[in-house]
Design a protein around this motif. Structure first.
Motif, PDB file in Angstrom:
ATOM      1  N   ALA A 229      39.095  28.403   4.812  1.00 56.34           N
ATOM      2  CA  ALA A 229      40.500  28.635   4.459  1.00 56.34           C
ATOM      3  C   ALA A 229      41.387  27.569   5.108  1.00 56.34           C
ATOM      4  N   GLY A 230      41.148  27.265   6.373  1.00 55.79           N
ATOM      5  CA  GLY A 230      41.904  26.214   7.044  1.00 55.79           C
ATOM      6  C   GLY A 230      41.733  24.879   6.350  1.00 55.79           C
TER       7      GLY A 230
ATOM      8  N   ALA B 204      33.708  33.319  10.698  1.00 59.39           N
ATOM      9  CA  ALA B 204      34.378  32.088  11.126  1.00 59.39           C
ATOM     10  C   ALA B 204      34.240  30.999  10.070  1.00 59.39           C
ATOM     11  N   ARG B 205      33.157  31.006   9.313  1.00 54.17           N
ATOM     12  CA  ARG B 205      32.975  30.010   8.254  1.00 54.17           C
ATOM     13  C   ARG B 205      34.076  30.135   7.214  1.00 54.17           C
TER      14      ARG B 205
ATOM     15  N   ALA C 178      34.980  19.326  10.068  1.00 55.49           N
ATOM     16  CA  ALA C 178      33.848  18.421   9.865  1.00 55.49           C
ATOM     17  C   ALA C 178      32.654  18.831  10.708  1.00 55.49           C
ATOM     18  N   LEU C 179      32.873  19.171  11.973  1.00 52.45           N
ATOM     19  CA  LEU C 179      31.766  19.548  12.854  1.00 52.45           C
ATOM     20  C   LEU C 179      31.083  20.835  12.415  1.00 52.45           C
ATOM     21  N   ALA C 180      31.863  21.757  11.880  1.00 59.47           N
ATOM     22  CA  ALA C 180      31.298  23.036  11.440  1.00 59.47           C
ATOM     23  C   ALA C 180      30.753  22.967  10.018  1.00 59.47           C
ATOM     24  N   ASP C 181      30.867  21.803   9.381  1.00 55.15           N
ATOM     25  CA  ASP C 181      30.375  21.642   8.020  1.00 55.15           C
ATOM     26  C   ASP C 181      31.032  22.667   7.097  1.00 55.15           C
ATOM     27  N   ALA C 182      32.346  22.802   7.228  1.00 52.18           N
ATOM     28  CA  ALA C 182      33.091  23.843   6.527  1.00 52.18           C
ATOM     29  C   ALA C 182      33.198  23.622   5.023  1.00 52.18           C
TER      30      ALA C 182
END
Length: 171
Positions: free
Chosen positions: A25-26, A19-20, A146-150
């Motif tokens: 990619a997104g 998912a990271r 932002a929440l996932a620190d991508a």
């Protein structure tokens, strides 16, 4: 335990988690969308504009002056204003760079969500749906990134976080 730590552990987004990479990619795809809009409006590449801001064309005037929504008077009065053009271009360029590099994602999510809301309000009502359109999808993706620190996957998020460790908003 900080909110970031709790969020990451609840999402189970470890460095190896697929998912990271999907979020990274997104982030990159969305970054290119914003950067391209900035470049097209700056230089007038003729993919969405006739001439660029550098040629004296207002990047906001065409869109805002042809608005027919319930707030058209407000947006018509803003069309072509120097401060509106500057904020719009700074927003597009800043979002594009931040997302592509994976830095300053919290501020990008905040500013990008505000920009998406303003564009949504300016284009009321969406053509194909009474409420939902791409602006809300982009805002949701910005917030998730932002929440996932991508920015730490396929980006400069880790060194950036060390550089701005005293400012939560700039992470």
């Amino acid at each position: 335990m900080s909110l970031d730590t709790r969020l990451r552990s609840s999402l189970s987004l470890t460095a190896e988690h697929p998912a990271r990479y999907a979020l990274a990619a997104g982030r990159i795809f969305l970054g290119w969308i914003f950067l391209w809009a900035f470049l097209d409006k700056l230089f007038g590449i003729k993919k969405g504009t006739e001439s660029g801001w550098l040629s004296g064309t207002s990047p906001s005037k065409g869109f805002l002056s042809h608005n027919d929504g319930p707030f058209k008077e407000v947006f018509h009065s803003m069309a072509g204003q120097v401060w509106v053009d500057a904020l719009f271009m700074f927003g597009l360029g800043g979002l594009g760079v931040a997302l592509l590099l994976g830095i300053c994602l919290r501020l990008a999510a905040l500013g990008g969500t505000i920009l998406m809301f303003m564009l949504w309000v300016a284009s009321l009502w969406p053509d194909t749906n009474p409420f939902m359109d791409m602006h809300w999808i982009y805002a949701a993706l910005l917030i998730a990134i932002a929440l996932a620190d991508a920015g730490t996957t396929l980006g400069l998020g880790r060194p950036w976080a060390r550089l701005v460790r005293n400012s939560a908003l700039l992470r």
